[in-house]
Every structure is written in structure tokens, then in C-alpha cells.
Design an enzyme around this catalytic site. Structure first.
Site, PDB file in Angstrom:
ATOM      1  N   GLY A   1     -11.087 -38.632 -42.983  1.00 52.47           N
ATOM      2  CA  GLY A   1     -10.989 -37.180 -43.121  1.00 52.47           C
ATOM      3  C   GLY A   1     -10.213 -36.569 -41.973  1.00 52.47           C
ATOM      4  O   GLY A   1     -10.501 -35.445 -41.528  1.00 52.47           O
ATOM      5  N   ALA A   2      -9.194 -37.307 -41.501  1.00 50.30           N
ATOM      6  CA  ALA A   2      -8.451 -36.855 -40.311  1.00 50.30           C
ATOM      7  C   ALA A   2      -7.385 -35.831 -40.656  1.00 50.30           C
ATOM      8  O   ALA A   2      -6.630 -35.413 -39.781  1.00 50.30           O
ATOM      9  CB  ALA A   2      -7.818 -38.064 -39.615  1.00 50.30           C
ATOM     10  N   ASN A   3      -7.304 -35.415 -41.918  1.00 47.16           N
ATOM     11  CA  ASN A   3      -6.256 -34.455 -42.294  1.00 47.16           C
ATOM     12  C   ASN A   3      -6.715 -33.000 -42.220  1.00 47.16           C
ATOM     13  O   ASN A   3      -5.975 -32.103 -42.607  1.00 47.16           O
ATOM     14  CB  ASN A   3      -5.708 -34.777 -43.692  1.00 47.16           C
TER      15      ASN A   3
ATOM     16  N   SER B   1     -25.914 -33.981 -40.780  1.00 46.39           N
ATOM     17  CA  SER B   1     -25.961 -32.520 -40.847  1.00 46.39           C
ATOM     18  C   SER B   1     -27.425 -32.101 -40.853  1.00 46.39           C
ATOM     19  O   SER B   1     -28.308 -32.913 -41.198  1.00 46.39           O
ATOM     20  CB  SER B   1     -25.284 -32.075 -42.152  1.00 46.39           C
TER      21      SER B   1
ATOM     22  N   GLY C   1     -12.235 -33.874 -38.428  1.00 48.30           N
ATOM     23  CA  GLY C   1     -11.500 -35.134 -38.299  1.00 48.30           C
ATOM     24  C   GLY C   1     -10.151 -34.933 -37.631  1.00 48.30           C
ATOM     25  O   GLY C   1      -9.719 -35.760 -36.809  1.00 48.30           O
TER      26      GLY C   1
ATOM     27  N   GLY D   1     -10.094 -30.050 -40.594  1.00 49.17           N
ATOM     28  CA  GLY D   1     -11.424 -29.793 -40.015  1.00 49.17           C
ATOM     29  C   GLY D   1     -11.722 -30.614 -38.782  1.00 49.17           C
ATOM     30  O   GLY D   1     -10.887 -30.770 -37.875  1.00 49.17           O
TER      31      GLY D   1
ATOM     32  N   TYR E   1     -26.595 -33.445 -51.311  1.00 48.44           N
ATOM     33  CA  TYR E   1     -26.002 -33.415 -49.960  1.00 48.44           C
ATOM     34  C   TYR E   1     -27.030 -33.930 -48.951  1.00 48.44           C
ATOM     35  O   TYR E   1     -26.720 -34.762 -48.094  1.00 48.44           O
ATOM     36  CB  TYR E   1     -25.572 -31.993 -49.601  1.00 48.44           C
TER      37      TYR E   1
END
Ligand SMILES: NC(=O)c1ccc[n+]([C@@H]2O[C@H](COP(=O)([O-])OP(=O)(O)OC[C@H]3O[C@@H](n4cnc5c(N)ncnc54)[C@H](OP(=O)(O)O)[C@@H]3O)[C@@H](O)[C@H]2O)c1
Length: 309
Positions: A20-22, A149, A26, A24, A175
Site C-alpha cells: 500500500g505504498a502508493n 486499528s 504506506g 496514505g 473490519y
């Protein structure tokens, strides 16, 4: 003294994989590791967004050592391909940040037949970690960081008879289940590292209430669900910046004193500097951890080999 990015030690000659480095959190983690000289594999789903993210880092850090790796955590096939591609280029990995996630979305099954939040937030990372293990075990003191979370408090431990919540699906229950799974996975992995005498650490973090795309996406993907809209409005008003929210992840990934099997969160749970905080009650439920491991192996068909190569 509060821990800040100034405390990140030199990362040159170190390899980090960030999911998820693209966007937020990450993206912030990738940027700060690269700023300190680390080589960062930006594992991401949306490739246009990944290219834009890479350019945004290079705009700030022209010599950043970055590499894009397509990864859809909702597809076990994609996870396997990504792991094979990363291993081919990197026989040694120092840091794996299992960050990507989706929150509070409508019921949906992945191509593997998994409930999407469990698939993306936990099962994809479970399989990715297992398959990257040979390279993690090649480095001294590797770190695996899992991102939970406060939503975990709304979830139950995975039920082996119904892990995909086939009956009475609820977006927050799903979630919560996936985020409690992140805790149980991280603690069990650390226990297994120690039992195998492996000098690696598995650490779990909660970033705090942070203004990223997480809440906006949950609104988009539910067509404007009521509680989703509430969290979106709230995070825009009082959420931390992504740079602040990334600090517990960065501390867990790089602080030499960060403790395996521990939780790092903002000082006041959802706000503040990153600190170690205690884990209570069912976080330490050994039966739940063992069950999660069995269910995860059964669903993904992937097992962990913790013998050092
Ligand atoms: N923000 C908060 O307040 C908060 C609080 C507690 C915990 N967290 C946790 O922090 C983590 C990061 O979230 P964030 O706040 O940075 O949200 P975000 O801005 O929405 O980022 C989520 C990331 O996950 C990726 N992702 C989603 N589905 C994916 C898939 N199938 N395969 C691969 N990547 C996928 C997204 O990439 P694409 O855009 O390409 O899909 C994006 O890079 C999550 O695990 C979340 O549960 C956040």
C-alpha cells in the site's frame, strides 16, 4: 523526548517492502525509509497511483532508491507472483511493512472466494510474509510490521467454521475481525520467531486516527454509509496528518529498541507521538492465535518455514 523521523537511523544497504505504498501511510513510510537511504519496494495495486507516488517522493528526494511492484492483496495469485518477483531481485529483505488495507466496505468476495476485508487486510499479508520469509531470514534482525486499528475492538476472533462471515455480514464486524487478526498474526509470528531461535521481530502498530483515503474510500465503496460518513467527516476535522500517523510504523520498522511482540501506537491512542503500549485480554488469546494460523494456512494453502536457510 518524543520519537520522530529524526531518530530513523541510516537505512543504506537495507531493503524494505511496503504494501500500500502508493498512498496514505504506506507512501509516508516509503518516503522516510528512502530519505534515510533505504531501497524501498513499493508494493501496490493501482499502478498509475504508484507511479505518481514514486514521482512525488523523487520530487522531494531525487536520489530515492525506489522500485514499483504490482500487488493485489485480494488475489492469492497476485500475492504469489509479487513474492516471486521480489525474491528474484532481493535475496535479503530487512523490513516488511504489511500496511495496505480497506475499511468498513460492503460485502464482497475476492476471486479466491474470501471476504474482502479479511482477504486484503490479513490473508494477503499472511501469504506474502510466508513467501518472503526466505529473504527475511537472510537478514540479521529482520522486522515484520503489521498494522491494526482500534477497530479490532469491534471484531471477534476468526471462527474456523465461518471466517468469511457468510451469515449476517456487517462491514465493521468484518473490519474488526481482520484488524484483530493483524494483532494475533503479529504476536504469533513473533512467538514463532523466538521458538525457532530466529533473530527477527514481528511488531504490531496502530497508527492513530489519520486523515488518509481510508475513510473516504469506505464512503465511496458503500455508496455513502452513515457510520462511514461520520468517520470521514471526523477524520477531516481532527485526524492526524499521514506523516504523523506513519510514525508508529516507522518506529516499529527501524528503532533498534523496538520490542518484538509489542504494540506501538500514538501516546493518546489516536493522537500523539509513537510509544509502546500494553496489549490486554484477548489480544493474548493463544487459542485464537493458533486457530487463526490454522485457518490462514487452510485458506491460502501457504505455510511458514521458519528454519533459517
Ligand atoms: N487512517 C487511519 O485513521 C487508520 C487507523 C487505523 C488503522 N489504519 C490502517 O492503516 C493502514 C493504511 O491505511 P491508510 O490510512 O493509509 O489508508 P489509504 O490511504 O486508503 O491507503 C490504503 C492503501 O491500501 C492499498 N490497498 C487497498 N486494497 C488493496 C489491495 N487489494 N491490494 C493492494 N493494496 C491495496 C491502497 O492502494 P490502492 O489505492 O492501489 O488500492 C492504499 O495504498 C490500513 O491497514 C488501515 O487499516 C488506518
Amino acid at each position: 523526548m518524543a520519537w520522530t523521523t529524526a531518530d530513523i537511523l541510516d537505512q543504506s544497504r537495507r531493503v524494505a517492502v511496503v504494501t500500500g505504498a502508493n498512498g496514505g501511510l504506506g507512501l509516508e513510510v516509503a518516503k522516510e525509509l528512502a530519505r534515510r537511504g533505504g531501497h524501498v519496494v513499493m508494493a501496490a495495486r493501482d499502478q498509475a497511483k504508484a507511479e505518481a507516488a514514486r514521482e512525488s517522493i523523487r520530487g522531494e528526494i531525487p536520489d530515492a532508491s525506489l522500485e514499483l511492484q504490482p500487488l493485489d492483496l485480494a488475489s492469492q495469485g497476485s500475492v504469489g507472483e509479487a513474492a516471486a518477483s521480489i525474491l528474484a531481485d532481493h535475496p535479503r529483505i530487512n523490513i516488511l511493512v504489511n500496511n495496505a488495507g480497506v475499511m468498513g466496505i460492503l460485502e464482497w468476495r475476492t476471486e479466491d472466494g474470501f471476504e474482502t476485508q479479511l482477504a486484503v487486510n490479513h490473508l494477503g499479508h499472511f501469504a506474502l510474509t510466508a513467501q518472503l520469509l526466505p529473504a527475511l531470514l537472510q537478514s540479521t534482525g529482520a522486522r515484520v510490521v503489521s498494522v491494526t486499528s482500534t477497530g479490532r475492538h469491534a471484531g471477534r476472533a476468526v471462527d474456523p467454521a465461518n471466517p468469511h462471515l457468510s451469515v449476517r455480514y456487517d462491514p465493521w464486524r468484518a473490519y474488526g475481525q481482520s484488524k484483530l487478526a493483524n494483532v494475533h498474526f503479529a504476536l504469533e509470528l513473533d512467538r514463532r520467531f523466538r521458538a525457532a531461535g530466529v533473530p527477527a521481530r514481528s511488531i504490531v502498530v496502530h497508527p492513530g486516527f489519520t486523515n488518509t483515503d481510508l475513510q473516504a474510500r469506505s464512503v465511496r465503496e458503500t455508496g455513502g454509509g452513515r457510520s462511514q460518513r461520520f468517520f470521514h467527516a471526523a477524520v477531516r476535522r481532527v485526524g492526524m496528518t499521514p506523516a504523523q500517523g506513519a510514525l508508529p510504523l516507522l518506529r516499529a520498522a527501524t528503532d533498534p529498541r523496538a520490542v518484538g511482540g509489542a504494540l506501538y501506537t500514538p501516546q493518546w491512542v489516536n493522537w500523539g507521538a509513537p510509544v509502546r503500549r500494553p496489549l490486554f485480554g484477548r489480544s493474548w488469546n493463544r487459542d485464537a492465535m493458533a486457530t487463526l494460523w490454522e485457518v490462514s494456512e487452510r485458506e491460502t494453502g501457504v505455510t511458514f518455514n521458519l528454519k533459517p536457510p
